[in-house]
Design a protein around this motif. Structure first.
Motif, mmCIF file in Angstrom:
data_model
loop_
_atom_site.group_PDB
_atom_site.id
_atom_site.type_symbol
_atom_site.label_atom_id
_atom_site.label_comp_id
_atom_site.label_asym_id
_atom_site.label_seq_id
_atom_site.Cartn_x
_atom_site.Cartn_y
_atom_site.Cartn_z
ATOM 1 N N GLN A 20 37.390 31.259 33.186
ATOM 2 C CA GLN A 20 38.512 31.853 33.921
ATOM 3 C C GLN A 20 38.499 31.410 35.383
ATOM 4 O OE1 GLN A 20 37.537 35.925 33.046
ATOM 5 N NE2 GLN A 20 39.193 36.112 31.538
ATOM 6 N N LEU A 21 37.317 31.455 36.016
ATOM 7 C CA LEU A 21 37.199 31.033 37.411
ATOM 8 C C LEU A 21 37.565 29.561 37.554
ATOM 9 C CD1 LEU A 21 36.484 31.782 40.303
ATOM 10 C CD2 LEU A 21 34.098 31.265 39.774
ATOM 11 N N SER A 22 37.160 28.759 36.584
ATOM 12 C CA SER A 22 37.481 27.335 36.599
ATOM 13 C C SER A 22 38.988 27.109 36.514
ATOM 14 C CB SER A 22 36.779 26.639 35.435
ATOM 15 O OG SER A 22 37.173 25.301 35.359
ATOM 16 N N ARG A 23 39.657 27.816 35.611
ATOM 17 C CA ARG A 23 41.116 27.675 35.467
ATOM 18 C C ARG A 23 41.834 28.104 36.742
ATOM 19 N NH1 ARG A 23 40.363 29.430 30.238
ATOM 20 N NH2 ARG A 23 40.757 31.584 30.818
ATOM 21 N N LEU A 24 41.404 29.228 37.320
ATOM 22 C CA LEU A 24 42.065 29.744 38.515
ATOM 23 C C LEU A 24 41.880 28.841 39.731
ATOM 24 C CD1 LEU A 24 41.115 33.519 38.198
ATOM 25 C CD2 LEU A 24 43.404 32.545 37.958
ATOM 26 N N SER A 25 40.690 28.267 39.860
ATOM 27 C CA SER A 25 40.360 27.505 41.067
ATOM 28 C C SER A 25 40.581 26.008 40.944
ATOM 29 C CB SER A 25 38.900 27.752 41.442
ATOM 30 O OG SER A 25 38.044 27.225 40.437
ATOM 31 N N GLY A 26 40.566 25.497 39.718
ATOM 32 C CA GLY A 26 40.666 24.056 39.544
ATOM 33 C C GLY A 26 39.330 23.347 39.679
ATOM 34 N N ILE A 32 30.616 24.712 38.063
ATOM 35 C CA ILE A 32 30.240 26.118 38.284
ATOM 36 C C ILE A 32 28.955 26.441 37.525
ATOM 37 C CG2 ILE A 32 30.972 28.517 38.016
ATOM 38 C CD1 ILE A 32 33.897 27.472 38.316
ATOM 39 N N TYR A 33 28.839 25.922 36.284
ATOM 40 C CA TYR A 33 27.607 26.131 35.520
ATOM 41 C C TYR A 33 26.406 25.507 36.233
ATOM 42 C CZ TYR A 33 29.819 28.139 31.390
ATOM 43 O OH TYR A 33 30.488 28.966 30.520
ATOM 44 N N HIS A 34 26.606 24.366 36.861
ATOM 45 C CA HIS A 34 25.519 23.738 37.621
ATOM 46 C C HIS A 34 25.092 24.642 38.777
ATOM 47 C CE1 HIS A 34 25.774 19.274 36.256
ATOM 48 N NE2 HIS A 34 26.114 20.091 35.271
ATOM 49 N N ARG A 49 37.822 26.318 47.455
ATOM 50 C CA ARG A 49 38.716 26.775 46.384
ATOM 51 C C ARG A 49 38.208 28.074 45.750
ATOM 52 N NH1 ARG A 49 39.579 21.458 42.803
ATOM 53 N NH2 ARG A 49 40.101 20.039 44.487
ATOM 54 N N ILE A 50 36.916 28.103 45.450
ATOM 55 C CA ILE A 50 36.327 29.296 44.830
ATOM 56 C C ILE A 50 36.436 30.492 45.772
ATOM 57 C CG2 ILE A 50 34.172 30.337 44.012
ATOM 58 C CD1 ILE A 50 35.199 28.353 42.016
ATOM 59 N N SER A 51 36.101 30.278 47.037
ATOM 60 C CA SER A 51 36.158 31.397 47.992
ATOM 61 C C SER A 51 37.590 31.885 48.185
ATOM 62 C CB SER A 51 35.518 31.014 49.328
ATOM 63 O OG SER A 51 36.260 30.015 49.978
ATOM 64 N N ASP A 52 38.565 30.979 48.160
ATOM 65 C CA ASP A 52 39.969 31.389 48.272
ATOM 66 C C ASP A 52 40.393 32.229 47.073
ATOM 67 O OD1 ASP A 52 40.313 30.159 50.717
ATOM 68 O OD2 ASP A 52 41.271 28.351 49.893
ATOM 69 N N ILE A 53 40.043 31.782 45.880
ATOM 70 C CA ILE A 53 40.415 32.505 44.663
ATOM 71 C C ILE A 53 39.759 33.882 44.636
ATOM 72 C CG2 ILE A 53 40.088 32.540 42.143
ATOM 73 C CD1 ILE A 53 42.363 30.722 43.152
ATOM 74 N N LEU A 54 38.509 33.966 45.061
ATOM 75 C CA LEU A 54 37.791 35.243 45.046
ATOM 76 C C LEU A 54 38.075 36.096 46.278
ATOM 77 C CD1 LEU A 54 34.358 33.982 43.696
ATOM 78 C CD2 LEU A 54 36.146 35.199 42.425
ATOM 79 N N ASN A 55 38.836 35.528 47.215
ATOM 80 C CA ASN A 55 39.178 36.224 48.465
ATOM 81 C C ASN A 55 37.917 36.611 49.244
ATOM 82 O OD1 ASN A 55 41.006 37.164 50.344
ATOM 83 N ND2 ASN A 55 41.119 39.195 49.431
ATOM 84 N N LEU A 56 37.012 35.646 49.353
ATOM 85 C CA LEU A 56 35.748 35.838 50.070
ATOM 86 C C LEU A 56 35.554 34.684 51.045
ATOM 87 C CD1 LEU A 56 33.429 36.609 47.031
ATOM 88 C CD2 LEU A 56 34.272 38.265 48.683
ATOM 89 N N SER A 57 34.764 34.930 52.068
ATOM 90 C CA SER A 57 34.365 33.823 52.933
ATOM 91 C C SER A 57 33.233 33.069 52.236
ATOM 92 C CB SER A 57 33.888 34.341 54.290
ATOM 93 O OG SER A 57 32.666 35.023 54.141
ATOM 94 N N ILE A 58 32.955 31.874 52.700
ATOM 95 C CA ILE A 58 31.858 31.107 52.106
ATOM 96 C C ILE A 58 30.534 31.830 52.344
ATOM 97 C CG2 ILE A 58 30.558 28.944 52.237
ATOM 98 C CD1 ILE A 58 33.204 27.497 52.449
#
Length: 101
Positions: A20-26, A32-34, A49-58
């Motif tokens: 799901q995270l992969s689909r949302l973020s591209g 992500i598994y790595h 991209r991940i931080s934007d999708i999760l609405n978090l800072s790095i």
């Protein structure tokens, strides 16, 4: 906290799968598994991209969270201490006493 630990916690808390995270973020699921296996990210764009999708800072993505200033914490700590009865009350006169010049 490492990216691995933090990302696992975030996925669990939000009930998200890697797919799901992969689909949302591209970001590829393999990437992500790595990260979950302990590898460090190679592309900063993926972290963005991940931080934007999760609405978090790095920083929050790495589990460091928002740094709280003492001004942010002061009222909370004060309230906790008052409720815990930590303060000693000292009574003293304010201003001039009666009979003094």
């Amino acid at each position: 906290m490492s990216l691995t630990q933090s990302l696992r916690r975030i996925l669990d808390d939000r009930k998200l799968t890697v797919a799901q995270l992969s689909r949302l973020s591209g970001v590829p699921a393999k990437t992500i598994y790595h990260w979950l296996a302990g590898q460090q990210p190679r592309k900063i764009e993926h972290l963005f991209r991940i931080s934007d999708i999760l609405n978090l800072s790095i920083e929050e993505l790495y589990g460091r969270g928002k740094k709280e200033s003492s001004a942010d914490l002061a009222p909370t700590r004060l309230t906790e201490q008052i409720n815990a009865g930590i303060f000693e009350v000292i009574l003293r006169p304010y201003g001039k006493r009666q009979g003094e010049p």
